[in-house]
Enzyme design. Sequence first.
Site, mmCIF file in Angstrom:
data_model
loop_
_atom_site.group_PDB
_atom_site.id
_atom_site.type_symbol
_atom_site.label_atom_id
_atom_site.label_comp_id
_atom_site.label_asym_id
_atom_site.label_seq_id
_atom_site.Cartn_x
_atom_site.Cartn_y
_atom_site.Cartn_z
ATOM 1 N N THR A 1 -10.011 4.289 -5.184
ATOM 2 C CA THR A 1 -9.031 5.225 -5.738
ATOM 3 C C THR A 1 -9.650 6.146 -6.781
ATOM 4 O O THR A 1 -9.270 7.321 -6.888
ATOM 5 C CB THR A 1 -7.864 4.451 -6.358
ATOM 6 O OG1 THR A 1 -8.370 3.533 -7.348
ATOM 7 C CG2 THR A 1 -7.100 3.670 -5.293
ATOM 8 N N LYS B 1 -2.394 3.985 8.312
ATOM 9 C CA LYS B 1 -1.284 3.264 7.696
ATOM 10 C C LYS B 1 -0.168 4.191 7.250
ATOM 11 O O LYS B 1 1.023 3.889 7.443
ATOM 12 C CB LYS B 1 -1.777 2.437 6.510
ATOM 13 C CG LYS B 1 -0.668 1.637 5.843
ATOM 14 C CD LYS B 1 -1.176 0.613 4.864
ATOM 15 C CE LYS B 1 -1.674 1.233 3.599
ATOM 16 N NZ LYS B 1 -1.871 0.219 2.523
ATOM 17 N N ARG C 1 -4.949 -4.396 7.350
ATOM 18 C CA ARG C 1 -3.991 -5.495 7.519
ATOM 19 C C ARG C 1 -2.813 -5.123 8.418
ATOM 20 O O ARG C 1 -2.030 -5.986 8.801
ATOM 21 C CB ARG C 1 -3.480 -5.956 6.148
ATOM 22 C CG ARG C 1 -4.498 -6.796 5.381
ATOM 23 C CD ARG C 1 -3.927 -7.275 4.068
ATOM 24 N NE ARG C 1 -3.878 -6.207 3.073
ATOM 25 C CZ ARG C 1 -3.298 -6.331 1.882
ATOM 26 N NH1 ARG C 1 -2.687 -7.457 1.549
ATOM 27 N NH2 ARG C 1 -3.304 -5.314 1.031
#
Length: 456
Positions: free
Chosen positions: A80, A24, A17
């Site tokens: 995760t 990121k 995104r």
Amino acid sequence: MPVHCGALILAAGKGTRMHSALPKVLQPLLEEPMLEYVLAALRPLFGDRIMTVIGHGAPAVRAAMRPTALFVEQRQQLGTGHALKTALPALRREGIHRVLVVNGDMPLVSANTLRLFMEQAGTASMAVASLMLPDPGSYGRIVRNDGVFAGIVEAKDYQNERYGVPSGEVNAGVYLLDLDAVEPLLAELSNANASGEYYITDLAGLALNAGLEVKAVPCGSDVALLGVNTPAELSAAEELLRRRIVEQHLQAGVMIHHPDSVCVGPNVRIEPGAVLYGPCRVLGRSRLARGASVEAFCTLIDADVAAGAVIHAYSHIQEAVVGEGCLVGPYARLRPGAVLEAEAHVGNFVEMKKARLGRGAKANHLTYLGDADVGAGSNIGAGTITCNYDGVYKHRTTIGERAFIGSNTSLVAPVTVGAEALVGAGSVITRNVPDGMLAVARGRQTVLPKKKIKKD
């Protein structure tokens, strides 16, 4: 923190995104990577007992953060829970039995917030930080039965018909895990969900079913625990950081005019009594001493500015040293390796690179000093350049103390101009000039009658 406690940062995701090729966690806020802020919050609690799980863009993350972190590479980004499984052997090798798990996209998090969360978690086998948000959005939901924690459901899998009206309590993505208790449960993690990934959040349900103590610790609505996933969120987080840092400097005694337009990086050190005029940017590991002044529209990156120095408007200083009482600019550029000794002057449209300007020396106008040493008290005339590059190698120019270099002079390196020497304006100097001598290297002026132009 006890020796057996450590921290694990999850930083393997791509961050689609963000619409950026940069991983990121390397997205910059005030010129520092997002991951560095998370590490800075963890170091006071855990010292060097911090591991970072990397995956997407792993080489770039290693290069950017070295040597500040220990890395575990998650070659396949399967969620995760899979990241925790991947890191478990390394955590065990470090003797870590109780681990705080945080996301690498939380640049606003503070050591104090994490410390309070751990204190409230107590000795629970698993604890998760929760937030109350008016709009839960894409955050995983905390589920409670009659107020008692009953599990975490990812937003993609949350259905109101099954779980009832959402309360707004969400999973902040911060966990405290007793590895001895939860390690046997990792093998039971499933990827039977909308994303096909293994979630740490599923450990909560497994731990409850196994009769372990699991807590959801309310942390209010602290935005410091929210992740950054989009350019808009990155911009908002950066602005919050900017305001926080500027306010800290104001409270410490730094004079800041127009503070809403001043950017100061988290690693900048400014002594009380220094003055900043907005808009300006002071970033990296810059240092400003008491009495230093930075005027509007300046950028300083890794700059060291001593007491009483004045940086006039529109100047750019990077990896350079400005001594006591120096004057710089306006419109000056000091590149890496530039050093101004006390009371030196660098004026408008002067550029320096790997050059030293001695005490009280002046280069006030339209000059380039590259790979040069200028002695104390010397004067560099307007339009002077050191011709330091021969097309293959860089060479140095040395100018002695109290020398005078006339305007529009070219000094072809390697060359030395001695102390108290004088170079005539417009000269091209290719040979050394001894101390106290006059050097003139230009064509003799010829004056001829002006030709008359015939008019039709």
